[in-house]
Design an enzyme around this catalytic site. Structure first.
Site, PDB file in Angstrom:
ATOM      1  N   SER A 322       0.882  -1.091   0.022  1.00  0.00           N
ATOM      2  CA  SER A 322      -0.085   0.079   0.080  1.00  0.00           C
ATOM      3  C   SER A 322       0.847   1.171   0.033  1.00  0.00           C
ATOM      4  O   SER A 322       0.702   2.188  -0.687  1.00  0.00           O
ATOM      5  CB  SER A 322      -0.906  -0.004   1.386  1.00  0.00           C
ATOM      6  OG  SER A 322      -1.728   1.035   1.108  1.00  0.00           O
ATOM      7  N   TRP A 325       2.443   1.700  -3.454  1.00  0.00           N
ATOM      8  CA  TRP A 325       1.434   2.072  -4.404  1.00  0.00           C
ATOM      9  C   TRP A 325       1.489   3.713  -4.429  1.00  0.00           C
ATOM     10  O   TRP A 325       1.192   4.280  -5.412  1.00  0.00           O
ATOM     11  CB  TRP A 325       0.276   1.575  -4.063  1.00  0.00           C
ATOM     12  CG  TRP A 325      -1.135   1.952  -4.863  1.00  0.00           C
ATOM     13  CD1 TRP A 325      -1.634   1.348  -6.006  1.00  0.00           C
ATOM     14  CD2 TRP A 325      -1.761   3.338  -4.493  1.00  0.00           C
ATOM     15  NE1 TRP A 325      -2.563   2.288  -6.456  1.00  0.00           N
ATOM     16  CE2 TRP A 325      -2.756   3.293  -5.579  1.00  0.00           C
ATOM     17  CE3 TRP A 325      -1.842   4.448  -3.547  1.00  0.00           C
ATOM     18  CZ2 TRP A 325      -3.674   4.475  -5.778  1.00  0.00           C
ATOM     19  CZ3 TRP A 325      -2.835   5.441  -3.829  1.00  0.00           C
ATOM     20  CH2 TRP A 325      -3.798   5.308  -5.127  1.00  0.00           C
ATOM     21  N   HIS A 326       1.513   4.341  -3.355  1.00  0.00           N
ATOM     22  CA  HIS A 326       1.523   5.734  -3.301  1.00  0.00           C
ATOM     23  C   HIS A 326       2.825   6.443  -4.050  1.00  0.00           C
ATOM     24  O   HIS A 326       2.581   7.655  -4.311  1.00  0.00           O
ATOM     25  CB  HIS A 326       1.488   6.422  -1.651  1.00  0.00           C
ATOM     26  CG  HIS A 326       0.208   6.044  -1.252  1.00  0.00           C
ATOM     27  ND1 HIS A 326       0.107   4.810  -0.618  1.00  0.00           N
ATOM     28  CD2 HIS A 326      -0.946   6.894  -1.066  1.00  0.00           C
ATOM     29  CE1 HIS A 326      -1.572   4.960   0.031  1.00  0.00           C
ATOM     30  NE2 HIS A 326      -1.852   6.195  -0.141  1.00  0.00           N
ATOM     31  N   GLY A 327       3.686   5.771  -4.126  1.00  0.00           N
ATOM     32  CA  GLY A 327       4.944   6.595  -4.908  1.00  0.00           C
ATOM     33  C   GLY A 327       6.198   5.848  -4.828  1.00  0.00           C
ATOM     34  O   GLY A 327       6.491   5.022  -3.910  1.00  0.00           O
ATOM     35  N   PHE A 477      -0.315  10.181  -7.506  1.00  0.00           N
ATOM     36  CA  PHE A 477      -0.304   8.760  -7.177  1.00  0.00           C
ATOM     37  C   PHE A 477      -1.054   8.005  -8.337  1.00  0.00           C
ATOM     38  O   PHE A 477      -0.832   6.982  -8.435  1.00  0.00           O
ATOM     39  CB  PHE A 477      -0.742   8.457  -5.968  1.00  0.00           C
ATOM     40  CG  PHE A 477      -0.206   9.029  -5.044  1.00  0.00           C
ATOM     41  CD1 PHE A 477       1.256   9.429  -4.957  1.00  0.00           C
ATOM     42  CD2 PHE A 477      -0.755   9.850  -3.909  1.00  0.00           C
ATOM     43  CE1 PHE A 477       1.887  10.090  -3.744  1.00  0.00           C
ATOM     44  CE2 PHE A 477      -0.202  10.504  -2.680  1.00  0.00           C
ATOM     45  CZ  PHE A 477       1.146  10.436  -2.839  1.00  0.00           C
TER      46      PHE A 477
END
Length: 477
Positions: A322, A325-327, A477
């Site tokens: 997770s 996934w954001h960056g 994102f």
């Protein structure tokens, strides 16, 4: 095109009027208008990336149809993995290529070797993480026979590119949103009013709360070595409200606009800063992403069915993925791992069950215990946000160290009472409206003059406290 831009305030009424002029008996024509409008909306940033959305739509639409005609397990798995590899391949290239190259070079340098690899000047397509996960949910659900594959390519295109939630969610499941493109949409005045009310609250969150908090959060984070611990803590506080107002504000606007067109999107935030533990926080924050990882990663890995080791492993996997996934930055990975550590005591003590009851239900004020629980949960979340906001892990660690070692219990050098007052007002409204889908949903029970007076007050605040226009954080994102 930003929701809070002049262009969007021209774009939306035009699309709305044309949409309902077509009439709800011409579903395909309405879907065509939504698809074309969505492509115009997205192409406003960079028209070249429209081909990426179109290609992604074609791939998953075709694979969905192929899955329908295949009964052999190996053939179906092959088709599923083709979809996963292509979608994640595009996401990995545009978002993570340079990150992996830099990390590989640094690793070889650490061991005294030199690796000759070059990074690329890659432009990250806006919202690629969101629509990639949306199309993947379709293919996976078709593979698992939870959804019949669609033969209606126009409806599928409109589903993938639906402009209200295209670039920053909520990440819609095909099982919820796609069937709505097959049905006749009715214009319901009450739903439209409710949608506009949610849009107004979302704009207030973004323009008044998020953008003003961003001014001070940026000032403090960008010059962290110049400030005392109390000011650094205040900077983290401002960022906590910036990211909440920014992201939940976007979700409110997206959900509200969708109602204007007769669509219902899933709720994405449920007052997360009133959570009593970190498990509750993650069931209230970015719900569409949390549930996506739960259903498509955590449960397939075994979820909480195995022993302690499996539970701990799966928890760390879900939070680290997770974060990633954001960056493409180690700060996001550390942020995810830190939240996994927060979650660990609840998991080991078997206290990570769903907390469905409303905090201080039926009361105006929480108990002292609830207040302490909410304060502690907010504080550890705030500390984790420092990694999310910092440029690198080293800066984040120094920032946290300086909070506790550089005059924490002194008056901050920066103390904007007006913005703090606005945040207090905002939090009070959220607290009073916490039983609704969004904070001011139930304001319609008030008398008309009071209700409209409140709306006008919000609008006046937006005019008075419009700061420097900021892009929505989650666009990156």
């Amino acid at each position: 095109m930003l929701f809070n831009s002049f262009e969007f305030f021209i774009f939306l009424p035009i699309v709305f009027v044309l949409y309902w002029l077509i009439g709800n008996k011409r579903i395909q024509q309405q879907n065509l208008l939504i698809a074309l409008s969505s492509y115009v909306f997205y192409g406003w940033w960079d028209w070249r990336f429209l081909f990426l959305i179109l290609f992604s739509s074609l791939i998953d639409y075709t694979i969905g149809l192929k899955l329908r005609s295949k009964d052999k397990s190996s053939s179906r798995k092959l088709l599923l993995w083709i979809s996963i590899c292509i979608n994640l391949g595009f996401l990995g290239f545009f978002k993570y290529y340079n990150f992996f190259v830099d990390s590989l070079i640094e690793s070889f340098t650490f061991f005294g070797a030199k690796l000759s690899l070059n990074t690329l000047n890659i432009i990250l397509p806006v919202g690629i993480s969101f629509y990639t996960f949306q199309t993947l949910s379709y293919t996976i659900d078709v593979y698992n026979k939870k959804l019949e594959p669609t033969k209606n390519f126009l409806a599928f295109m409109a589903f993938v590119s639906f402009f209200p939630q295209l670039v920053a969610g909520p990440i819609e499941r095909a099982t919820n949103l796609l069937p709505q493109f097959y049905k006749k949409r009715e214009f319901v005045y009450k739903n439209a009013v409710d949608g506009l009310r949610q849009v107004l609250w979302g704009l207030f969150k973004k323009v008044v709360i998020a953008d003003n908090c961003a001014t001070y959060a940026n000032m403090i984070f960008n010059n962290q070595e110049d400030y005392s611990g109390s000011t650094l803590l205040l900077g983290a506080f401002f960022f906590a409200f910036q990211i909440y107002g920014d992201f939940s504000g976007y979700s409110d606007i997206a959900i509200g606009i969708s109602r204007l067109f007769g669509f219902n999107l899933k709720r994405n935030f449920a007052f997360p800063y009133f959570s009593r533990d970190i498990a509750e926080f993650w069931r209230r924050w970015h719900i569409s992403l949390s549930t996506w990882f739960r259903d498509y990663l955590y449960i397939p890995l075994g979820g909480s069915r195995g022993g302690i080791k499996m539970k701990v492993r799966n928890t760390f996997i879900i939070f680290i993925v997770s974060g990633f996934w954001h960056g493409a930055n180690w700060t996001f990975i550390v942020w995810g791992a830190l939240n996994a550590l927060y979650f660990l005591p609840l998991l080991l003590l078997n206290r990570n069950r769903v907390n469905t009851n409303l905090v201080a239900e039926g009361k105006y004020l929480p108990t002292w215990r609830e207040l302490l629980q909410m304060t502690m949960t907010f504080f550890i979340t705030l500390i984790a946000w420092i990694f999310f906001r910092a440029d690198n892990v080293t800066n984040a660690i120094i920032y946290i160290r300086d909070i506790f070692t550089k005059a924490l219990f002194t008056t901050p050098e920066i103390l904007p009472f007006t913005i703090l007052g606005l945040v207090t007002f905002f939090t009070s409204i959220e607290w009073l409206g916490r039983s609704g889908e969004y904070a001011i949903q139930k304001i319609d029970f008030m008398k008309k003059p009071i209700r409209w007076g409140f709306y006008m007050f919000l609008i006046i605040l937006m005019f008075l406290f419009t700061g420097e226009q900021q892009e929505f954080i989650y666009f990156q994102f």
